[in-house]
Design an enzyme around this catalytic site. Structure first.
Site, PDB file in Angstrom:
ATOM      1  N   ARG A  29      10.839   3.809  10.482  1.00 16.00           N
ATOM      2  CA  ARG A  29      10.862   3.376   8.788  1.00 16.00           C
ATOM      3  C   ARG A  29      12.186   3.497   8.210  1.00 16.00           C
ATOM      4  NH1 ARG A  29       5.897   3.233   7.093  1.00 16.00           N
ATOM      5  NH2 ARG A  29       6.680   1.566   5.915  1.00 16.00           N
ATOM      6  N   PRO A  75       0.795  -1.105   0.130  1.00 18.75           N
ATOM      7  CA  PRO A  75      -0.053   0.051   0.084  1.00 18.75           C
ATOM      8  C   PRO A  75       1.131   1.175   0.195  1.00 18.75           C
ATOM      9  CG  PRO A  75      -0.539  -1.576   1.973  1.00 18.75           C
ATOM     10  CD  PRO A  75       0.667  -1.770   1.286  1.00 18.75           C
ATOM     11  N   GLU A  76       1.024   1.789  -1.159  1.00 17.51           N
ATOM     12  CA  GLU A  76       1.300   3.164  -1.195  1.00 17.51           C
ATOM     13  C   GLU A  76       0.277   3.955  -1.939  1.00 17.51           C
ATOM     14  OE1 GLU A  76       4.638   5.198  -1.257  1.00 17.51           O
ATOM     15  OE2 GLU A  76       6.286   3.653  -0.961  1.00 17.51           O
ATOM     16  N   ASN A 109       6.612   5.012   2.139  1.00 18.85           N
ATOM     17  CA  ASN A 109       8.032   5.085   2.415  1.00 18.85           C
ATOM     18  C   ASN A 109       8.975   4.986   1.379  1.00 18.85           C
ATOM     19  OD1 ASN A 109       9.830   5.217   4.889  1.00 18.85           O
ATOM     20  ND2 ASN A 109      10.126   2.864   4.415  1.00 18.85           N
ATOM     21  N   ARG A 168      -9.501  15.544   7.561  1.00 18.80           N
ATOM     22  CA  ARG A 168      -8.497  15.180   8.291  1.00 18.80           C
ATOM     23  C   ARG A 168      -7.315  14.745   7.458  1.00 18.80           C
ATOM     24  NH1 ARG A 168      -7.092  10.160   9.857  1.00 18.80           N
ATOM     25  NH2 ARG A 168      -9.125   9.096   9.372  1.00 18.80           N
TER      26      ARG A 168
END
Length: 262
Positions: free
Chosen positions: A248, A2-3, A162, A121
């Site tokens: 990370r 998941p990016e 990341n 948000r």
DNA sequence: TTGATTGTTACCGG
DNA sequence: TCCGGTAACAATCA
């Protein structure tokens, strides 16, 4: 997996398959039974991505909100309905295909007010045409926090994960420890534009591709990257430094990305 | 069996 | 309000 590009790709695909259709929704493990019962039998009006958040909108006004977190997976399967593989939290069955969501960090039903709060948000998404990049720039230019942390803060801007973090900062010759307030507006424009271009490429190829002139064929991990998890900088052949930012992994070339003055 | 991993949220204290 | 630190949680694969 998941990016941001993974989620946008899924949203596009699922919109094509499910929009306008009445869905049968089940919870094979029983861990989302109430939500499945509430949504099942309603018509899917749209599927959208906001950063790494995936939402299925229904004609009742309810929204299915999915966030895959670090481990979640999406699988599309053809009908007739096959047995679930692994920890399928929710299954969305359309006319020709179904969608299985495995191991999401978030899987919940939102009413319109809750959905509005969610959108508020999440920071501007580099892949969305309606993104307000100024909102992100203003926040970054005021912050003492390193740009490496800011790029992963999904309330500042969304969609970058990341691997893209490391790759984008290398491509722009910016050290992740440089404070947001010490960057120029031009730096931020370049980061935003590059992030958007790379994520568009990621959506298109279903892979993280950050090298220019990427050769045909797929990398071993569906990646074609410059320095993430590499030992040598492809630009200067110098050693790649490994850092940890928010627990990370991150990678930096000390020559191409000069560290800020301490 | 162990460890690593493309992520986020909540809470607390300064 | 912002920022750093910590813990919790998720599932799969090598």
């Amino acid at each position: 997996m998941p990016e941001g590009h993974t989620i946008h790709r899924a949203a596009n695909d699922h919109r094509r398959l499910l929009k306008g259709r009445v869905l049968r929704i089940t919870s094979p493990q029983g861990r989302f039974s109430d939500g499945a019962a509430r949504l099942s039998g309603s018509r899917c009006d749209d599927v959208e991505a906001f950063g790494k958040h995936l939402v299925y909108r229904f004609d009742t006004g309810d929204v299915l909100h999915i966030h895959l977190g670090l481990f979640g997976r999406i699988r599309k399967r053809k009908l007739p309905e096959p047995d679930p593989v692994g920890a399928v939290r929710v299954r969305l069955v359309g006319d020709t295909h179904l969608v299985d969501i495995n191991g999401p960090a978030i899987c919940e039903v939102l009413d319109p007010a809750q959905f509005a709060r969610l959108k508020d948000r999440i920071g501007p998404d580099v892949l969305r045409a309606d993104a307000d990049r100024e909102r992100a720039f203003t926040r970054i230019l005021k912050s003492r926090t390193g740009i490496g942390r800011l790029l992963m803060n999904q309330s500042v801007l969304s969609g970058i994960g990341n691997i893209y973090r490391t790759e984008i900062l290398w491509r722009q010759n910016i050290h992740p420890d440089r404070a947001g307030k010490d960057l120029s507006r031009a730096d931020l424009e370049r980061i935003w534009t590059d992030a958007a271009a790379l994520l568009v490429l990621g959506v298109k190829h279903n892979a993280i591709i950050t090298v220019d002139d990427a050769p045909a064929g797929k990398g071993r991990y569906r990646e074609r990257v410059n320095i993430f998890n590499k030992d040598r900088c492809p630009a200067c052949a110098g050693p790649v430094t490994r850092l940890e930012i928010d627990n990370r992994r991150a990678f930096v070339c000390a020559v191409c990305q000069p560290a800020p003055r301490p």
